[in-house]
Design an enzyme around this catalytic site. Structure first.
Site, PDB file in Angstrom:
ATOM      1  N   ASP A  13       3.876 -10.649   5.302  1.00 26.32           N
ATOM      2  CA  ASP A  13       2.764 -10.651   6.269  1.00 26.32           C
ATOM      3  C   ASP A  13       1.606 -11.538   5.827  1.00 26.32           C
ATOM      4  O   ASP A  13       0.450 -11.285   6.150  1.00 26.32           O
ATOM      5  CB  ASP A  13       2.231  -9.231   6.519  1.00 26.32           C
ATOM      6  CG  ASP A  13       3.332  -8.274   6.890  1.00 26.32           C
ATOM      7  OD1 ASP A  13       4.158  -8.651   7.717  1.00 26.32           O
ATOM      8  OD2 ASP A  13       3.367  -7.161   6.340  1.00 26.32           O
ATOM      9  N   LYS A  16       3.095 -16.499   7.215  1.00 23.17           N
ATOM     10  CA  LYS A  16       4.101 -17.573   7.121  1.00 23.17           C
ATOM     11  C   LYS A  16       4.409 -18.155   8.487  1.00 23.17           C
ATOM     12  O   LYS A  16       4.588 -19.353   8.630  1.00 23.17           O
ATOM     13  CB  LYS A  16       5.404 -17.042   6.500  1.00 23.17           C
ATOM     14  CG  LYS A  16       5.274 -16.654   5.055  1.00 23.17           C
ATOM     15  CD  LYS A  16       6.564 -16.062   4.515  1.00 23.17           C
ATOM     16  CE  LYS A  16       6.922 -14.754   5.150  1.00 23.17           C
ATOM     17  NZ  LYS A  16       5.969 -13.665   4.938  1.00 23.17           N
ATOM     18  N   GLY A  17       4.466 -17.260   9.504  1.00 23.98           N
ATOM     19  CA  GLY A  17       4.824 -17.704  10.857  1.00 23.98           C
ATOM     20  C   GLY A  17       3.903 -18.805  11.339  1.00 23.98           C
ATOM     21  O   GLY A  17       4.354 -19.823  11.851  1.00 23.98           O
ATOM     22  N   HIS A  41       7.250 -12.476  12.119  1.00 22.58           N
ATOM     23  CA  HIS A  41       6.280 -13.557  11.975  1.00 22.58           C
ATOM     24  C   HIS A  41       5.509 -13.653  13.271  1.00 22.58           C
ATOM     25  O   HIS A  41       6.112 -13.743  14.335  1.00 22.58           O
ATOM     26  CB  HIS A  41       6.978 -14.899  11.792  1.00 22.58           C
ATOM     27  CG  HIS A  41       7.705 -15.004  10.499  1.00 22.58           C
ATOM     28  ND1 HIS A  41       7.213 -14.505   9.339  1.00 22.58           N
ATOM     29  CD2 HIS A  41       8.890 -15.571  10.191  1.00 22.58           C
ATOM     30  CE1 HIS A  41       8.060 -14.762   8.365  1.00 22.58           C
ATOM     31  NE2 HIS A  41       9.085 -15.392   8.852  1.00 22.58           N
ATOM     32  N   THR A  42       4.189 -13.665  13.178  1.00 20.67           N
ATOM     33  CA  THR A  42       3.406 -13.804  14.397  1.00 20.67           C
ATOM     34  C   THR A  42       3.056 -15.266  14.603  1.00 20.67           C
ATOM     35  O   THR A  42       2.579 -15.929  13.687  1.00 20.67           O
ATOM     36  CB  THR A  42       2.120 -12.968  14.304  1.00 20.67           C
ATOM     37  OG1 THR A  42       2.501 -11.659  13.876  1.00 20.67           O
ATOM     38  CG2 THR A  42       1.413 -12.893  15.632  1.00 20.67           C
ATOM     39  N   THR A 240      13.064  -5.623  -0.421  1.00 25.39           N
ATOM     40  CA  THR A 240      14.061  -5.758   0.624  1.00 25.39           C
ATOM     41  C   THR A 240      15.414  -5.933  -0.061  1.00 25.39           C
ATOM     42  O   THR A 240      15.499  -5.908  -1.301  1.00 25.39           O
ATOM     43  CB  THR A 240      13.709  -6.918   1.581  1.00 25.39           C
ATOM     44  OG1 THR A 240      14.500  -6.780   2.759  1.00 25.39           O
ATOM     45  CG2 THR A 240      13.916  -8.284   0.943  1.00 25.39           C
ATOM     46  N   ARG A 306      -1.051  -1.269   8.066  1.00 20.83           N
ATOM     47  CA  ARG A 306      -0.664  -1.772   6.741  1.00 20.83           C
ATOM     48  C   ARG A 306      -1.636  -1.267   5.687  1.00 20.83           C
ATOM     49  O   ARG A 306      -2.822  -1.091   5.971  1.00 20.83           O
ATOM     50  CB  ARG A 306      -0.673  -3.302   6.741  1.00 20.83           C
ATOM     51  CG  ARG A 306       0.400  -3.892   7.602  1.00 20.83           C
ATOM     52  CD  ARG A 306       0.314  -5.422   7.617  1.00 20.83           C
ATOM     53  NE  ARG A 306       1.317  -5.978   8.511  1.00 20.83           N
ATOM     54  CZ  ARG A 306       1.178  -7.104   9.201  1.00 20.83           C
ATOM     55  NH1 ARG A 306       0.077  -7.813   9.083  1.00 20.83           N
ATOM     56  NH2 ARG A 306       2.140  -7.544   9.973  1.00 20.83           N
TER      57      ARG A 306
HETATM   58  P1  GDP Z   1       4.109 -13.419   8.432  1.00 23.30           P
HETATM   59  O1  GDP Z   1       5.200 -12.404   8.538  1.00 23.30           O
HETATM   60  O2  GDP Z   1       3.911 -13.872   7.016  1.00 23.30           O
HETATM   61  O3  GDP Z   1       4.265 -14.541   9.384  1.00 23.30           O
HETATM   62  O4  GDP Z   1       2.742 -12.697   8.778  1.00 23.30           O
HETATM   63  P2  GDP Z   1       2.408 -11.865  10.100  1.00 23.30           P
HETATM   64  O5  GDP Z   1       2.680 -12.679  11.273  1.00 23.30           O
HETATM   65  O6  GDP Z   1       2.984 -10.524  10.074  1.00 23.30           O
HETATM   66  O7  GDP Z   1       0.845 -11.631   9.879  1.00 23.30           O
HETATM   67  C1  GDP Z   1      -0.047 -12.605   9.992  1.00 23.30           C
HETATM   68  C2  GDP Z   1      -1.062 -12.202  11.067  1.00 23.30           C
HETATM   69  O8  GDP Z   1      -2.257 -12.837  10.820  1.00 23.30           O
HETATM   70  C3  GDP Z   1      -0.668 -12.627  12.463  1.00 23.30           C
HETATM   71  O9  GDP Z   1      -1.192 -11.731  13.400  1.00 23.30           O
HETATM   72  C4  GDP Z   1      -1.324 -14.002  12.597  1.00 23.30           C
HETATM   73  O10 GDP Z   1      -1.568 -14.376  13.925  1.00 23.30           O
HETATM   74  C5  GDP Z   1      -2.585 -13.759  11.862  1.00 23.30           C
HETATM   75  N1  GDP Z   1      -3.129 -14.921  11.159  1.00 23.30           N
HETATM   76  C6  GDP Z   1      -2.482 -15.887  10.471  1.00 23.30           C
HETATM   77  N2  GDP Z   1      -3.361 -16.729   9.874  1.00 23.30           N
HETATM   78  C7  GDP Z   1      -4.600 -16.249  10.188  1.00 23.30           C
HETATM   79  C8  GDP Z   1      -5.923 -16.657   9.834  1.00 23.30           C
HETATM   80  O11 GDP Z   1      -6.150 -17.602   9.100  1.00 23.30           O
HETATM   81  N3  GDP Z   1      -6.951 -15.902  10.326  1.00 23.30           N
HETATM   82  C9  GDP Z   1      -6.753 -14.823  11.133  1.00 23.30           C
HETATM   83  N4  GDP Z   1      -7.816 -14.147  11.562  1.00 23.30           N
HETATM   84  N5  GDP Z   1      -5.526 -14.418  11.480  1.00 23.30           N
HETATM   85  C10 GDP Z   1      -4.463 -15.110  11.002  1.00 23.30           C
END
Ligand code: GDP
Length: 424
Positions: A13, A16-17, A41-42, A240, A306
């Site tokens: 989290d 990475k997405g 990944h968001t 995992t 989380r």
């Molecule tokens: P991943 O599994 O590593 O891709 O992470 P997630 O997608 O679960 O969590 C990252 C969250 O943080 C998502 O909701 C993203 O849209 C958000 N996000 C990513 N980079 C940033 C950032 O620089 N600032 C903010 N405020 N949100 C971010």
């Protein structure tokens, strides 16, 4: 030609997405090499906001070929659902831009059931599984008792293999867990439905990748979760069941000869962790709630709140070393803007001694964080696009982290949108 892996440095989290989504413009192929639909990944882009669980994040880019490699746990039900959701937003998914490795094994209905049964048996000692069947799936793969996606192309072979597996799996379900088990009819119906749906995408994607490599195409390897969840290098058993580390990318992608030119390690400006297991720098109470709210730290797959805390330099340095990261993307720096001073877990204390070495997993629960604080910047930085426009305190914080973890920070992310990024 240039190959790059984008990997998580911590517990997952990290964002990475958004980094894969940003960098896919420079790559021809994006490959997922491990894990299943148990994390998300968001990605936020012109089509909307998406939580991708199985599909590679390159799916939104025209001309990018996306591959689910042999190391991935391919769950046909979840994959199909995800494909339908994304298509509904106007994204084309065809056998041209999505390829499923014929050597990838399939997550079957009994894997999810076994996951839930085992977590229930463990009761208060549970591992915190997302119950997507991932641990039973990888156990079966190592026992050589899974169906490979390529078998969908050979129905007669599939049927006889399935009958053998079913006999064995029913013994476990019924005799060990007292569950009902499955009939051949149920399983054939399931394959007639979901197997057929994903069959057109199954191919020898290893051959495709070798050809792509020969033609000088650039390939991006996309990991799920982070170093500390790696089966071999993470906080076992709260890991995992696969290997998110970059060293596994060539094996799990289907291109074992791949050389990685760049490894982008994604680190969040603070820590978060989903599920069970030791989390040394964890915050509780209002401090935690404030940070969780500010960062929107709720699971992409489960919606679970989380666990959160300050950045952990001991764990992060270890994560960087495990990944062999060549550059770091520091994400969510904007989230810390509300803090008067920025907390940092600079060292651990274990057995009354200060240490900078990440401990053996069984000792981790006894480690205590040694905290330091640096001044906050207390202003909105989400609109900043240039390094020199960041407040001095924010630059100092980034430089402090960079020095402590021993890897250059090439990207600083200040928002979830594609362009909310500072390149250094
Ligand atoms: P991943 O599994 O590593 O891709 O992470 P997630 O997608 O679960 O969590 C990252 C969250 O943080 C998502 O909701 C993203 O849209 C958000 N996000 C990513 N980079 C940033 C950032 O620089 N600032 C903010 N405020 N949100 C971010």
């Amino acid at each position: 030609m240039s190959n790059c892996a984008i990997v998580g440095i911590n517990w997952g989290d990290e964002g990475k997405g958004r980094m894969v989504d940003l960098l896919t413009r420079d790559y021809d192929v994006v490959v997922r090499y491990q894990g299943g639909g148990n994390a998300g990944h968001t990605v936020i882009n012109e089509y909307g906001k998406f939580a991708l669980h199985l599909l590679p994040s390159g799916i939104f880019r025209d001309g990018v070929v996306n591959v689910l490699g042999n190391g991935v746990a391919v769950d046909p039900e979840n994959l199909w659902q995800e494909m339908e959701q994304i298509r509904a937003k106007g994204v084309a998914i065809t056998p041209e831009n999505l390829k499923i490795s014929d050597r990838a094994s399939l997550v079957l209905p009994w894997h999810r059931e076994l996951d839930a049964l085992e977590e229930a048996r463990l009761a208060d000692k549970k591992y915190g599984s997302t119950k997507q069947g991932i641990a039973p799936f990888y156990s079966d793969k190592f026992q050589k008792k899974t169906i490979q996606a390529g078998e969908l192309l050979y129905p007669q072979h599939l049927k006889s293999h399935l009958a053998d597996l079913l006999e064995w799996k029913n013994l476990i379900l019924q005799k060990v867990y007292g569950a009902k088990g499955y009939t051949m009819e149920e399983m054939l119906d399931w394959f007639a439905d979901y197997g057929e749906k994903i069959r057109p995408y199954v191919c020898d994607s290893g051959l495709f990748l070798r050809r792509a490599q020969d033609e000088g195409k650039s390939i991006l390897f996309e990991a799920q979760l982070g170093s500390l969840r790696d089966l071999d290098y993470g906080i076992y058993p709260y890991t995992t069941s696969s290997n998110p580390i970059a060293a596994y990318a060539p094996v799990g992608s289907g291109l074992p000869s791949a050389k990685l030119d760049r490894i982008v390690g994604v680190v969040k400006a603070y820590s978060s962790c989903v599920g069970e297991g030791p989390f040394t720098c964890e915050w509780f109470g209002t401090e935690a709630e404030q940070l969780r709210e500010a960062g929107g730290e709720y699971g992409a797959k489960t919606g679970r709140p989380r666990r959160v805390g300050p950045i952990d330099l001991v764990a992060t340095r270890y994560g960087v070393e495990c990944q062999g990261a060549t550059t770091i993307a520091l994400t969510k720096l904007d989230v810390l803007s509300y803090m008067d001073q920025i907390p940092i877990c600079a060292h651990y204390e274990l057995d009354g001694k200060q240490t900078d070495v990440f401990p053996f997993p069984a000792l981790l629960a006894d480690a205590r964080p040694v905290m330091e604080y640096v001044p906050g910047w207390k202003c909105d930085i989400s609109g900043v696009r240039k390094w020199e426009d960041l407040p001095q305190e924010a630059r100092d914080y980034v430089e402090l982290v960079e020095k402590a973890i021993g890897c250059p920070i090439g990207y600083v992310s200040v928002g979830p949108e594609r362009d909310s990024i500072i390149l250094r």
